[in-house]
Write a protein that holds these residues in place. Structure first.
Motif, PDB file in Angstrom:
ATOM      1  N   GLU A 126       0.810  -1.225   0.000  1.00  0.00           N
ATOM      2  CA  GLU A 126       0.000   0.000   0.000  1.00  0.00           C
ATOM      3  C   GLU A 126       0.841   1.271   0.000  1.00  0.00           C
ATOM      4  O   GLU A 126       0.308   2.365   0.082  1.00  0.00           O
ATOM      5  N   ARG A 127       2.149   1.126  -0.093  1.00  0.00           N
ATOM      6  CA  ARG A 127       3.031   2.293  -0.013  1.00  0.00           C
ATOM      7  C   ARG A 127       3.623   2.637  -1.369  1.00  0.00           C
ATOM      8  O   ARG A 127       3.854   1.760  -2.199  1.00  0.00           O
ATOM      9  N   SER A 128       3.911   3.927  -1.540  1.00  0.00           N
ATOM     10  CA  SER A 128       4.611   4.355  -2.755  1.00  0.00           C
ATOM     11  C   SER A 128       5.577   5.476  -2.386  1.00  0.00           C
ATOM     12  O   SER A 128       5.382   6.182  -1.391  1.00  0.00           O
ATOM     13  N   ILE A 129       6.600   5.596  -3.198  1.00  0.00           N
ATOM     14  CA  ILE A 129       7.627   6.615  -2.962  1.00  0.00           C
ATOM     15  C   ILE A 129       8.136   7.104  -4.311  1.00  0.00           C
ATOM     16  O   ILE A 129       8.302   6.319  -5.245  1.00  0.00           O
ATOM     17  N   GLN A 130       8.375   8.408  -4.407  1.00  0.00           N
ATOM     18  CA  GLN A 130       8.963   8.972  -5.617  1.00  0.00           C
ATOM     19  C   GLN A 130      10.467   9.054  -5.420  1.00  0.00           C
ATOM     20  O   GLN A 130      10.937   9.548  -4.388  1.00  0.00           O
ATOM     21  N   VAL A 131      11.187   8.542  -6.417  1.00  0.00           N
ATOM     22  CA  VAL A 131      12.643   8.488  -6.346  1.00  0.00           C
ATOM     23  C   VAL A 131      13.231   8.854  -7.702  1.00  0.00           C
ATOM     24  O   VAL A 131      12.512   8.968  -8.695  1.00  0.00           O
ATOM     25  N   ASN A 132      14.547   8.994  -7.723  1.00  0.00           N
ATOM     26  CA  ASN A 132      15.290   9.142  -8.967  1.00  0.00           C
ATOM     27  C   ASN A 132      16.247   7.965  -9.066  1.00  0.00           C
ATOM     28  O   ASN A 132      16.977   7.688  -8.108  1.00  0.00           O
ATOM     29  N   GLY A 133      16.220   7.275 -10.193  1.00  0.00           N
ATOM     30  CA  GLY A 133      17.100   6.139 -10.391  1.00  0.00           C
ATOM     31  C   GLY A 133      18.162   6.459 -11.420  1.00  0.00           C
ATOM     32  O   GLY A 133      17.874   7.068 -12.457  1.00  0.00           O
ATOM     33  N   LEU A 134      19.388   6.058 -11.140  1.00  0.00           N
ATOM     34  CA  LEU A 134      20.487   6.228 -12.087  1.00  0.00           C
ATOM     35  C   LEU A 134      20.367   5.158 -13.155  1.00  0.00           C
ATOM     36  O   LEU A 134      20.416   3.964 -12.850  1.00  0.00           O
TER      37      LEU A 134
END
Length: 133
Positions: A29-37
């Protein structure tokens, strides 16, 4: 879909920028915004420890069977499948090597990011393009 190379610190100049892809990772039920290399030289996707914790995962030494190499060599990781959302593309399942090492960036590598997306790098323009299969 095209993206600009970016830096991680405002004090860096354009020549320090790398192909970082904004994405949303979902787990339960969780989400996270990230930046991936986006790293064509990386064998696997790598997830830093803190990101896994933010997604509600609990580290289990019995599952830490993946041994990482390269700059994070001798680190152990456990497999962690996540759903990734990138722009308007349909969501995809990406399997990460979740490591207890928090000094490594989130890495999108050959297994399995590059199996889901084709990537073209335009370094002279500080841009990269991805296309979903």
């Amino acid at each position: 879909m095209r993206f600009r190379y970016t830096t991680t610190d405002p004090s860096q100049n354009e020549f320090d920028s790398l192909p970082r892809l904004p994405l949303t990772l979902n787990h339960h039920e969780r989400s996270i915004q990230v930046n991936g290399l986006v790293d064509s030289g990386a064998t696997v996707n790598v997830l830093p420890f803190s990101v896994g914790l933010q997604l509600g995962e609990i580290w289990d030494d019995k599952l830490a069977v993946v041994r990482l190499a390269g700059s994070i060599g001798n680190s152990f990781a456990q497999p962690l499948p996540l759903i990734a959302r990138i722009g308007d593309f349909k969501p995809v399942k990406l399997v990460f090597a979740w490591t207890q090492n928090d000094s490594t960036p989130l890495i999108l590598g050959q297994m399995n990011f590059f199996m889901e997306f084709d990537v073209c790098f335009f370094r002279t323009k500080f841009e990269f393009e991805i296309k979903q299969h």
